[in-house]
Design an enzyme around this catalytic site. Structure first.
Site, PDB file in Angstrom:
ATOM      1  N   ALA A 173       7.804   4.356   2.920  1.00 14.82           N
ATOM      2  CA  ALA A 173       7.472   5.296   1.835  1.00 14.82           C
ATOM      3  C   ALA A 173       6.038   5.058   1.366  1.00 14.82           C
ATOM      4  O   ALA A 173       5.235   5.994   1.271  1.00 14.82           O
ATOM      5  CB  ALA A 173       8.449   5.128   0.675  1.00 14.82           C
ATOM      6  N   TYR A 174       5.715   3.813   1.109  1.00 11.50           N
ATOM      7  CA  TYR A 174       4.383   3.455   0.607  1.00 11.50           C
ATOM      8  C   TYR A 174       3.301   3.832   1.630  1.00 11.50           C
ATOM      9  O   TYR A 174       2.325   4.498   1.299  1.00 11.50           O
ATOM     10  CB  TYR A 174       4.352   1.961   0.309  1.00 11.50           C
TER      11      TYR A 174
END
Ligand SMILES: NC(=O)c1ccc[n+]([C@@H]2O[C@H](COP(=O)([O-])OP(=O)(O)OC[C@H]3O[C@@H](n4cnc5c(N)ncnc54)[C@H](O)[C@@H]3O)[C@@H](O)[C@H]2O)c1
Length: 283
Positions: free
Chosen positions: A154-155
């Protein structure tokens, strides 16, 4: 004073890298607006800056909520009259761990804050900059934006999206004298490092080992990113736009000597390496 009378918004400016940026910008004469989620941290940073003679206001808000950003813009305008600089620094690291095991709601939330928070702030603030035909936007990218960061999907994906958004907006905004660039700060010891250490093995063996070494050795200073952000916010970097710049590895202190050469090339951008070039490089 390199930012005298400029009005700068720093999202997530209450601690970590954002705090270092807010402190430096205020020291350089900017009127600073901090937005973050934790009131106590905002109050501490605001007091620190004021004690050193800086002009600053703090606002509690969530960058992923449009109404909070509208409130940020109207508060900034009513206090300081305009907006010259936007630093999209607010960010979150979690979820950490293999994609298949992650909580999908936490994954979506990460993207909402890291990427869409940046988008919302740009959308709300750009009309002010476009009207005055002047503006500087600095987006915090970093870990995972130039190569896969395993167990941090996600990051890494959100930070990569920020780079292409930066490159694309840079082209759209060229005629309005607005420059937008992204920063990769390097590994800085902040709450994000603590979160990796707390996650343990699920972060990945190598990531955990690197985090332990970083915690021990001290990491990269947040002030280095603040200096790069200052360069990108100041007139010294005029015309430099659409780039992802590493605070640690790039020779940005000397960029002002060849800005045209940089902007007429693909230097410091994300591009696909195609097979033909790869074969030529190998020869
Ligand atoms: N620390 C590093 O090694 C590193 C490396 C590369 C990139 N970055 C980036 O630098 C930026 C700052 O990170 P940091 O390490 O100082 O982290 P940090 O966790 O210490 O600080 C993050 C700040 O963002 C704020 N924030 C988080 N979610 C928010 C939301 N929804 N709305 C408003 N504010 C919010 C927090 O309140 C905090 O003030 C982030 O964008 C991060 O991704 C950090």
């Amino acid at each position: 004073m390199r930012l005298k009378n400029k009005v700068a918004i720093v999202t997530g400016g209450a601690r970590g890298i954002g705090k270092a940026i807010a402190i430096l910008f205020a020291k350089e004469g900017a009127k600073v607006v901090i937005i973050a989620r934790t009131a106590t941290e905002i109050n501490n940073t605001v007091s620190e800056i004021r004690q050193n003679g800086g002009e600053v206001i703090g606002i509690v808000g969530d960058v992923s909520k449009w109404e909070d950003i509208e409130n940020l813009v109207s508060n900034t305008i009513s206090n300081f009259g305009t907006i010259d600089i936007l630093v999209n620094n607010a960010g979150v690291l979690k979820p950490i761990g293999p994609f298949i095991d992650t909580n999908i709601e936490e994954w979506v939330r990460n993207f909402q804050i890291n990427f869409l928070g940046t988008v919302l702030c740009c959308k709300a603030i750009l009309p002010v900059m476009i009207e005055k035909k002047h503006g500087k936007i600095i987006n915090l990218s970093g870990g995972g934006s130039t190569s896969p960061r395993v167990n941090f999907t996600a990051y890494g994906v959100a930070k990569t999206a920020i780079v292409r958004f930066t490159e694309t907006l840079a082209e759209e905004l060229k005629n309005f004298n607005i420059q937008i660039n992204a920063i990769a700060p390097g590994a800085v010891n902040t709450k994000m490092l603590t979160e990796v250490l707390e996650t343990g093995e699920a972060a990945g063996k190598k990531e955990l080992e690197d985090a332990k070494i970083q915690a021990e050795k001290g990491g990269i200073s947040p002030e280095l990113t603040a200096e790069l952000a200052l360069f990108l916010a100041s007139d010294k970097s005029n015309n430099l736009t659409g780039r992802l710049i590493s605070a640690v590895w790039d020779d940005w202190e000397n960029f002002d000597k060849n800005i045209n050469e940089i902007t007429n090339s693909s230097l410091y951008t994300l591009r696909r390496i195609d097979g033909k070039n790869f074969i030529e490089v190998k020869k």
